[in-house]
Design an enzyme around this catalytic site. Structure first.
Site, PDB file in Angstrom:
ATOM      1  N   ASP A 244       0.687  -1.320  -0.149  1.00  0.00           N
ATOM      2  CA  ASP A 244       0.028   0.177   0.118  1.00  0.00           C
ATOM      3  C   ASP A 244       0.872   1.441  -0.017  1.00  0.00           C
ATOM      4  OD1 ASP A 244      -2.064  -1.846   0.143  1.00  0.00           O
ATOM      5  OD2 ASP A 244      -2.330  -1.500   2.378  1.00  0.00           O
ATOM      6  N   LYS A 341      13.989 -30.967  -3.700  1.00  0.00           N
ATOM      7  CA  LYS A 341      14.010 -29.753  -2.880  1.00  0.00           C
ATOM      8  C   LYS A 341      14.854 -30.240  -1.314  1.00  0.00           C
ATOM      9  CE  LYS A 341      10.532 -27.431  -5.182  1.00  0.00           C
ATOM     10  NZ  LYS A 341       8.793 -27.147  -5.022  1.00  0.00           N
TER      11      LYS A 341
END
Length: 381
Positions: A244, A341
């Site tokens: 924002d 991973k």
């Protein structure tokens, strides 16, 4: 029914019901809880979790795995034939430690777990941090104004009329975000000037380090990350109040009608993906360990970076998400193994528990218990 047939049926039934067992003695932990007849000893109570069963045992396993991360040294491995003379040196091998990636979601910074994270970063107990935008802004906002305990059942409409935002059973006054805007916009102004006049190319991690410097508050984990040069990555930097503020700032310094001529403050995410993946790729001789609280972006970002080195060697996940919807948040460590991973032979566990309960206990029995060892500078290879 004849007697012979009756006994034959009974023998058959008994052989099924009373099937002979494999002997587990010595190969499995015997289930038993803490004996309070011995008095209240919290260290022993926590140690007993591993033999308690269910998620208590998983938490006990997580404590054991994190201690393995902290105890590992390159000297535990045999030198390879092609290693250099320096890499063969006993003192050097003893100095090389596991590289630890810590990931967490924003709600944990909203909670008191923020202070646990700050402790770890303050004492250089982790090497790389990954979080969400909320995990950045909430740390900074708490330096400006507090978060309060509320209740999960407080009605949203009533809270909205009072300017109070609810995060679970936490309350954040809307005024906190006004204070955040007043603090951060001048920082963005200065960063924009440096972009124009000094040709500074900002990445999310550089922005975060700058914010940690500017907040200059020892209660902030970002302050300690800046001071100790621990990188904090946030690929979703615009997803939250921080986004924002960047949005508002873009109208102040940028030209929305001519963004090609004047885009305002520019943040390069490509530079950070190279830096983040590089933290794993360039771990070199070090093993890597992942401690991930919650799911979503931080969980995947840490795991994906470790894929670049064929997987992490240790992994501890703490969250309440389930795998049955196919979400990354709910995925167990074994799913990450299928992607490369996490290594196939890695030490892993998932603790199905609220991290506000499990993580402080884990830290107490691992990092904090070994705090004297962290008074020495951890090796950075």
């Amino acid at each position: 029914m004849g007697e012979a047939l009756k006994y034959s049926i009974m023998d058959s039934v008994r052989s099924v019901v009373f099937k002979e067992s494999e002997n587990l003695e010595g190969s499995c932990t015997k289930i038993e809880g803490y004996d309070f007849n011995k008095g209240v000893n919290y260290a022993e109570l926590i140690k007993s979790m591993v033999s308690t069963g269910f998620q208590a045992s998983n938490l006990g396993d997580a404590i054991a795995i994190v201690n393995q991360m902290l105890d590992w040294r390159l000297s535990h491995e045999l030198p390879t034939e092609d290693c250099s003379e320096e890499e063969r040196d006993v003192a050097y091998r003893e100095s090389v430690t596991c590289k630890i990636f810590l990931g967490f979601t924003s709600n944990l910074v909203s909670s008191g777990v923020r202070d646990t994270v700050r402790y770890l970063v303050q004492h250089r107990m982790v090497d790389v941090v990954v979080t969400t935008a909320g995990g950045i802004e909430e740390d900074l906002i708490k330096c400006l104004a507090p978060t309060y305990k509320g209740d999960f059942s407080l009605p949203g409409a009533s809270l909205r009329s009072k300017g109070l935002n609810r995060i679970g059973n936490l309350l954040v006054p809307n005024d906190n975000y006004c204070k955040f805007e007043n603090w951060i916009i001048p920082v963005f102004d200065q960063m924009y000037e440096e972009q124009i006049n000094e040709k500074v190319l900002w990445t999310p991690s550089k922005v975060i380090a700058r914010l940690g410097k500017e907040i200059n508050d020892e209660t902030s984990y970002l302050y300690w990350a800046y001071k100790n040069r621990i990188p904090v990555f946030c690929p979703g930097l615009t997803d939250g109040s921080l986004g924002d503020m960047l949005y508002f700032h873009s109208f102040k310094k940028g030209d929305p009608d001519n963004p090609d001529l004047n885009p305002g403050l520019v943040i390069d995410i490509v530079g950070d993906i190279r830096a983040m993946n590089g933290e794993a790729v360039h771990a070199g001789l070090r093993k890597t360990g992942m401690i991930i609280l919650g799911g979503g972006l931080p969980k995947h970002h840490v795991c994906n970076a470790n894929m670049m080195r064929n997987g992490a060697d240790f992994a501890v996940f703490i969250n309440t998400a389930q795998e049955f919807d196919g979400s990354d948040s709910g995925a167990r460590p074994d799913e990450a193994v299928s992607w490369g991973k996490i290594r196939g032979g890695a030490k892993t566990v998932k603790v199905h528990c609220d991290a506000t309960i499990a993580f402080p206990i884990l830290v107490a029995e691992t990092f904090a218990a070994k705090s004297k060892e962290f008074s020495q500078i951890r090796c950075q290879v």
